[in-house]
Enzyme design. Structure first.
Site, PDB file in Angstrom:
ATOM      1  N   ASP A  67      -6.120  14.351   5.081  1.00 30.44           N
ATOM      2  CA  ASP A  67      -5.983  13.573   6.323  1.00 30.44           C
ATOM      3  C   ASP A  67      -4.528  13.284   6.676  1.00 30.44           C
ATOM      4  OD1 ASP A  67      -5.634  11.829   4.168  1.00 30.44           O
ATOM      5  OD2 ASP A  67      -7.505  10.771   4.500  1.00 30.44           O
ATOM      6  N   ASN A 136     -14.230   0.385   0.786  1.00 26.65           N
ATOM      7  CA  ASN A 136     -15.477   0.372   1.576  1.00 26.65           C
ATOM      8  C   ASN A 136     -16.275   1.666   1.388  1.00 26.65           C
ATOM      9  OD1 ASN A 136     -13.966   2.214   2.974  1.00 26.65           O
ATOM     10  ND2 ASN A 136     -14.083   1.192   4.960  1.00 26.65           N
ATOM     11  N   HIS A 138     -15.074   4.804   1.652  1.00 26.43           N
ATOM     12  CA  HIS A 138     -14.664   5.977   2.431  1.00 26.43           C
ATOM     13  C   HIS A 138     -14.068   7.069   1.548  1.00 26.43           C
ATOM     14  CE1 HIS A 138     -10.470   4.079   3.307  1.00 26.43           C
ATOM     15  NE2 HIS A 138     -10.236   5.148   2.575  1.00 26.43           N
ATOM     16  N   GLU A 143     -14.929   6.994   7.424  1.00 24.64           N
ATOM     17  CA  GLU A 143     -15.278   5.583   7.296  1.00 24.64           C
ATOM     18  C   GLU A 143     -16.801   5.399   7.375  1.00 24.64           C
ATOM     19  OE1 GLU A 143     -13.121   3.537   6.368  1.00 24.64           O
ATOM     20  OE2 GLU A 143     -11.346   3.396   7.629  1.00 24.64           O
TER      21      GLU A 143
HETATM   22  C1  GLP Z   1      -6.822   6.084   1.911  1.00 22.88           C
HETATM   23  C2  GLP Z   1      -6.959   7.620   2.010  1.00 22.88           C
HETATM   24  C3  GLP Z   1      -8.049   8.090   1.109  1.00 22.88           C
HETATM   25  C4  GLP Z   1      -7.859   7.406  -0.230  1.00 22.88           C
HETATM   26  C5  GLP Z   1      -8.229   5.966  -0.095  1.00 22.88           C
HETATM   27  C6  GLP Z   1      -7.885   5.119  -1.307  1.00 22.88           C
HETATM   28  O1  GLP Z   1      -7.021   5.427   3.100  1.00 22.88           O
HETATM   29  N1  GLP Z   1      -7.168   8.150   3.311  1.00 22.88           N
HETATM   30  O2  GLP Z   1      -8.005   9.505   0.992  1.00 22.88           O
HETATM   31  O3  GLP Z   1      -8.706   7.959  -1.182  1.00 22.88           O
HETATM   32  O4  GLP Z   1      -7.756   5.415   1.100  1.00 22.88           O
HETATM   33  O5  GLP Z   1      -6.576   4.651  -1.282  1.00 22.88           O
HETATM   34  P1  GLP Z   1      -5.900   4.023  -2.571  1.00 22.88           P
HETATM   35  O6  GLP Z   1      -5.825   5.096  -3.579  1.00 22.88           O
HETATM   36  O7  GLP Z   1      -4.542   3.568  -2.103  1.00 22.88           O
HETATM   37  O8  GLP Z   1      -6.774   2.912  -3.012  1.00 22.88           O
END
Ligand code: GLP
Length: 247
Positions: A67, A136, A138, A143
């Site tokens: 992304d 959440n 995702h 989402e």
């Molecule tokens: C982000 C990314 C995801 C990631 C997730 C967890 O928003 N788009 O690909 O897996 O949220 O983030 P973190 O590893 O900082 O908890």
């Protein structure tokens, strides 16, 4: 599903780097799906270490990131382009022409989504997709309540996701509320999946994702249907799982 629980965050990164390194050693032309976020930091650190020790060669590897934020340029410190450069790309011998992320700066984001999906298809699909998980549930930027049949698309981010990412990345400029994300269907088409998580704030999401009903309320729950899902968690992230997973 194969779940491994290790003592702490650094061990999650180490285990994951070993798994990816072993895969690339067996398949030098791997098409590797990459993720961003704090979860990936120790993983990339260990991957870079293995490269420096001479064990890994990325020269024939192709990468696709999950992304990118809309309206954020590749040189903007908030971008996932920057994150990847800082944590992986500048340190290893990946061929720049084989590195792919969605372009968040294009005028026509819809066409960019179609282009990105087509390039993934053209590369033969993802062999191994590395994933984190949002609090959440995702995956990528898929989402809750955005459907489980999506391919690469433009998505509105949950306010909670933006707030958390703003905090954990320490970005001074506000993060956008829209992003381009590979879809759930694109992720599920990957031949192998590797899901990583650590920390107590991920425990509830993992319990729902791995042991709850399959529902688009928790996008990661669809991973239960994948024929080759490997999960590496620290004890905190695994704290709410009912089954005991041997490490
Ligand atoms: C982000 C990314 C995801 C990631 C997730 C967890 O928003 N788009 O690909 O897996 O949220 O983030 P973190 O590893 O900082 O908890």
């Amino acid at each position: 599903m194969n779940v491994k629980v290790v003592p702490e965050a650094k061990a999650v990164g180490r285990e994951a780097a070993r798994a990816v390194a072993a895969f690339i050693l067996r398949h030098p032309r791997t098409v590797l799906g990459l993720a961003t976020g704090t979860t990936m930091v120790p993983f990339y650190e260990d991957l870079v270490r293995l490269y420096r020790e001479g064990l890994l060669d990325f020269s024939q590897v192709t990468t696709f990131n999950l992304d990118e934020y809309c309206g954020v340029g590749a040189d903007d410190p908030r971008s996932y382009h920057s994150f990847m450069r800082e944590h992986l790309f500048r340190w290893v011998n990946l061929d720049a022409t084989r590195i792919h992320l969605p372009d968040g700066m294009v005028e026509d984001a819809g066409s960019e989504c179609e282009r990105y999906e087509a390039v993934i298809d053209g590369a033969g699909g993802i062999d191994l997709q590395v994933l984190g998980i949002g609090v959440n549930g995702h995956i990528g930027f898929n989402e809750p309540h955005t459907g489980l049949g999506t391919i690469t698309h433009v998505t509105n981010l949950d306010p909670g996701t933006v707030t958390r990412n703003q905090r954990v990345t320490g970005a001074t400029e506000p993060l956008p509320h829209t992003a381009i994300s590979v879809g759930v269907k694109t992720i599920m088409r990957a031949r192998h999946l590797l899901l990583l998580a650590f920390g107590r704030d991920k425990a509830e999401a993992l319990s729902q994702a791995l042991e709850g009903p399959i529902t688009d309320e928790v996008p990661a729950s669809v991973l239960q249907l994948h024929p080759d899902l490997r999960v590496i968690l620290d004890q905190d992230a695994a704290a709410k799982l009912q089954k005991t997973f041997l490490s």
